[in-house]
Design a protein around this motif. Structure first.
Motif, mmCIF file in Angstrom:
data_model
loop_
_atom_site.group_PDB
_atom_site.id
_atom_site.type_symbol
_atom_site.label_atom_id
_atom_site.label_comp_id
_atom_site.label_asym_id
_atom_site.label_seq_id
_atom_site.Cartn_x
_atom_site.Cartn_y
_atom_site.Cartn_z
ATOM 1 N N LYS A 32 0.786 -1.232 -0.183
ATOM 2 C CA LYS A 32 0.119 -0.224 0.105
ATOM 3 C C LYS A 32 0.758 1.320 0.007
ATOM 4 N N GLY A 33 0.234 2.192 -0.403
ATOM 5 C CA GLY A 33 0.905 3.757 -0.623
ATOM 6 C C GLY A 33 0.820 4.346 0.709
ATOM 7 N N ALA A 34 1.169 5.556 0.889
ATOM 8 C CA ALA A 34 0.997 6.436 2.149
ATOM 9 C C ALA A 34 -0.248 6.735 2.452
ATOM 10 N N GLN A 35 -1.233 6.753 1.267
ATOM 11 C CA GLN A 35 -2.576 7.191 1.692
ATOM 12 C C GLN A 35 -3.683 5.840 1.792
ATOM 13 N N GLY A 36 -2.676 4.624 1.772
ATOM 14 C CA GLY A 36 -3.559 3.477 1.909
ATOM 15 C C GLY A 36 -4.156 2.622 0.810
ATOM 16 N N ALA A 37 -3.781 3.382 -0.568
ATOM 17 C CA ALA A 37 -4.126 2.642 -1.724
ATOM 18 C C ALA A 37 -3.379 1.531 -1.954
ATOM 19 N N VAL A 38 -3.863 0.482 -2.666
ATOM 20 C CA VAL A 38 -3.036 -0.698 -3.037
ATOM 21 C C VAL A 38 -2.725 -0.604 -4.304
ATOM 22 N N LEU A 39 -1.284 -0.656 -3.951
ATOM 23 C CA LEU A 39 -0.142 -0.428 -5.468
ATOM 24 C C LEU A 39 0.140 -1.785 -5.785
ATOM 25 N N GLY A 40 0.197 -2.913 -5.075
ATOM 26 C CA GLY A 40 0.490 -4.206 -5.638
ATOM 27 C C GLY A 40 -0.027 -5.388 -4.605
ATOM 28 N N SER A 41 0.086 -6.691 -4.931
ATOM 29 C CA SER A 41 -0.376 -7.561 -4.231
ATOM 30 C C SER A 41 0.843 -8.868 -4.649
ATOM 31 N N THR A 42 1.034 -9.449 -3.356
ATOM 32 C CA THR A 42 1.833 -10.652 -3.580
ATOM 33 C C THR A 42 1.169 -12.001 -3.399
ATOM 34 N N SER A 43 -0.138 -11.860 -3.789
ATOM 35 C CA SER A 43 -0.928 -13.197 -3.877
ATOM 36 C C SER A 43 -0.553 -14.413 -4.775
ATOM 37 N N HIS A 44 -0.762 -15.379 -4.523
ATOM 38 C CA HIS A 44 -0.239 -16.549 -5.453
ATOM 39 C C HIS A 44 -0.859 -16.441 -6.732
ATOM 40 N N ARG A 45 -0.183 -16.455 -7.876
ATOM 41 C CA ARG A 45 -0.659 -16.379 -9.237
ATOM 42 C C ARG A 45 0.040 -17.170 -10.113
ATOM 43 N N LYS A 46 -0.718 -17.455 -11.539
ATOM 44 C CA LYS A 46 0.038 -17.837 -12.632
ATOM 45 C C LYS A 46 1.144 -17.119 -13.048
ATOM 46 N N GLY A 47 2.141 -17.633 -13.649
ATOM 47 C CA GLY A 47 3.203 -16.998 -14.363
ATOM 48 C C GLY A 47 2.931 -16.606 -15.979
ATOM 49 N N LYS A 48 3.875 -16.063 -16.538
ATOM 50 C CA LYS A 48 3.503 -15.925 -18.243
ATOM 51 C C LYS A 48 3.385 -17.212 -18.796
ATOM 52 N N ASP A 49 4.197 -18.512 -18.289
ATOM 53 C CA ASP A 49 4.055 -19.574 -19.196
ATOM 54 C C ASP A 49 2.973 -20.589 -18.544
ATOM 55 N N GLY A 50 1.947 -20.120 -17.459
ATOM 56 C CA GLY A 50 0.947 -20.669 -17.066
ATOM 57 C C GLY A 50 1.096 -21.580 -15.808
ATOM 58 N N SER A 51 2.563 -21.733 -15.214
ATOM 59 C CA SER A 51 2.972 -22.388 -14.522
ATOM 60 C C SER A 51 2.780 -21.345 -13.175
ATOM 61 N N GLU A 52 2.945 -21.805 -11.855
ATOM 62 C CA GLU A 52 2.855 -21.221 -10.736
ATOM 63 C C GLU A 52 4.023 -20.218 -10.677
ATOM 64 N N ALA A 53 3.640 -18.857 -10.512
ATOM 65 C CA ALA A 53 4.803 -17.702 -10.513
ATOM 66 C C ALA A 53 5.467 -17.827 -9.369
ATOM 67 N N GLY A 54 6.884 -17.727 -9.434
ATOM 68 C CA GLY A 54 7.778 -17.997 -8.235
ATOM 69 C C GLY A 54 8.079 -16.551 -7.356
ATOM 70 N N PHE A 55 8.712 -16.576 -6.383
ATOM 71 C CA PHE A 55 8.730 -15.599 -5.158
ATOM 72 C C PHE A 55 9.668 -14.524 -5.979
ATOM 73 N N TYR A 56 10.647 -14.750 -6.864
ATOM 74 C CA TYR A 56 11.149 -13.617 -7.396
ATOM 75 C C TYR A 56 10.309 -12.811 -8.334
ATOM 76 N N GLU A 57 9.303 -13.521 -8.993
ATOM 77 C CA GLU A 57 8.355 -12.747 -10.272
ATOM 78 C C GLU A 57 7.377 -11.904 -9.407
ATOM 79 N N VAL A 58 6.734 -12.570 -8.038
ATOM 80 C CA VAL A 58 5.657 -11.926 -7.236
ATOM 81 C C VAL A 58 6.180 -10.876 -6.533
ATOM 82 N N ILE A 59 7.088 -11.343 -5.722
ATOM 83 C CA ILE A 59 7.275 -10.432 -4.472
ATOM 84 C C ILE A 59 8.388 -9.350 -5.123
#
Length: 365
Positions: A32-59
């Motif tokens: 979140k930003g200084a005013q509380g707006a969500v700027l990004g998320s580290t929820s689990h998701r699929k990567g560009k190739d369809g597999s589970e995105a890794g730590f480096y790609e998400v975080i």
């Protein structure tokens, strides 16, 4: 975290424990930003190739990535007794999230502004840790960067400045098609791999067409100019030092490496980047080469200095303060204007001697 078997066969236990326990707390969080707006998320998701995105790609594209790196650095300081022995220790930290996010959203975005604010807080916390751990009187700190970045071409266009996201894959295909027509008509070949504005040549493909390095690189450079590059420098040209004695020519000369395959360095048009979206670096323009250089410690004179300075100046400056020779191939200078005066009594030898002024160069990894 990993290491090379060149140094050791197994990671220390503390690193193994860190790898197995610490990453989990950075998943499934909102940035979140200084005013509380969500700027990004580290929820689990699929990567560009369809597999589970890794730590480096998400975080990696959030400020949590920098938090993670500093957390590891603190553990390293403690478990390896950094700064507590009789010899000088060097700790180098590369904060990759700034680069990853910058490629995606550009330097003028709210996300990058928030990451800068977060980094300021993270650096303050780490410096406070250093103060408690070994005392800031025993620490020298240098902060810099290896490159800048272009603004997003779409943002630049709003200012009525020409800019473009190229389709690098399409341009690569066009260059290979032109080279095929020139050297092996009717027999298509992948002569070039393009990482715009850099072109890596397949020596075997050119050898099969009986083309030597000089001719191959010139042909590729001319094809890149047809594709929109302003100019180019070839590996064979740089090896001979055949560049104009200008700031631009010296930047490319300083980027020369004898290692690897044949290559051509294209000079892109201003605010023109290879990716179809996002932005990039690897240009000779000020927005790409203007980076910070800040130093802290007892040997340094507080102030802001407006003399010409480059990241390569760090090595001879630190070497001089340590009383050792600068690296043999160092081209930087000792930053004498930023050094505190020697005490009126006693001896404080910096060992400064004629390192000279190195040519302006393009910072690169």
């Amino acid at each position: 975290w990993i290491t090379s078997t060149y140094y050791r066969n197994d990671l220390p236990k503390w690193v193994q424990d860190f790898n197995s326990t610490r990453p989990a707390k950075y998943w499934d969080r909102e940035w979140k930003g200084a005013q509380g707006a969500v700027l990004g998320s580290t929820s689990h998701r699929k990567g560009k190739d369809g597999s589970e995105a890794g730590f480096y790609e998400v975080i990696g594209s959030t400020s949590f990535g920098n938090d993670y790196e500093f957390e590891f650095a603190k553990e390293l300081m403690v478990y390896e007794n950094i700064g507590r022995g009789p010899s000088t220790d060097l700790l180098s930290i590369s904060l990759s999230p700034n680069d990853i996010l910058g490629h995606q959203v550009g330097p003028d975005s709210p996300e990058m502004q928030q990451m800068a604010l977060d980094l300021d807080r993270e650096l303050a916390d780490f410096f406070n840790f250093l103060g408690h751990q070994i005392g800031l009187a025993n620490v020298w700190i240098a902060l810099s960067a290896d490159h800048g970045v272009s603004s997003l071409p779409d943002a630049v266009k709003k200012l009525r400045i020409p800019a473009a996201n190229l389709d690098a894959r399409k341009l690569e295909a066009e260059i290979n098609s032109a080279l095929t027509a020139k050297f092996s008509s009717g027999h298509p070949a992948a002569y070039v791999k393009l990482d715009y504005p850099l072109a890596w040549l397949d020596q075997d493909a050119f050898a099969a067409a009986h083309v030597h390095e000089h001719d191959a690189e010139v042909a590729v450079g001319e094809a890149m100019k047809q594709g929109g590059a302003r100019d180019y420098y070839t590996k064979s040209q740089l090896a001979e030092g055949e560049v104009p004695n200008t700031p631009l020519g010296r930047k490319y000369l300083n980027s020369y490496s004898p290692e690897g395959s044949w290559f051509v360095m294209g000079v892109p048009d201003i605010y023109t980047v290879g990716p179809g979206k996002g932005t990039d670096h690897t240009s000779p323009y000020n927005y790409d080469t203007h980076v910070p250089l800040a130093v802290y410690g007892l040997p340094f004179q507080p102030g802001t200095y407006r003399t010409s300075v480059e990241p390569v100046d760090l090595a001879p400056t630190i070497a001089s303060l340590l009383g050792i020779n600068a690296p043999t191939h160092s081209v930087g200078r000792v930053l004498t204007e930023a050094l505190a005066p020697a005490p009126a009594s006693g001896f404080m030898g910096y060992g400064i001697k004629g390192s000279g002024f190195g040519p302006e160069g393009k910072p690169h990894p």
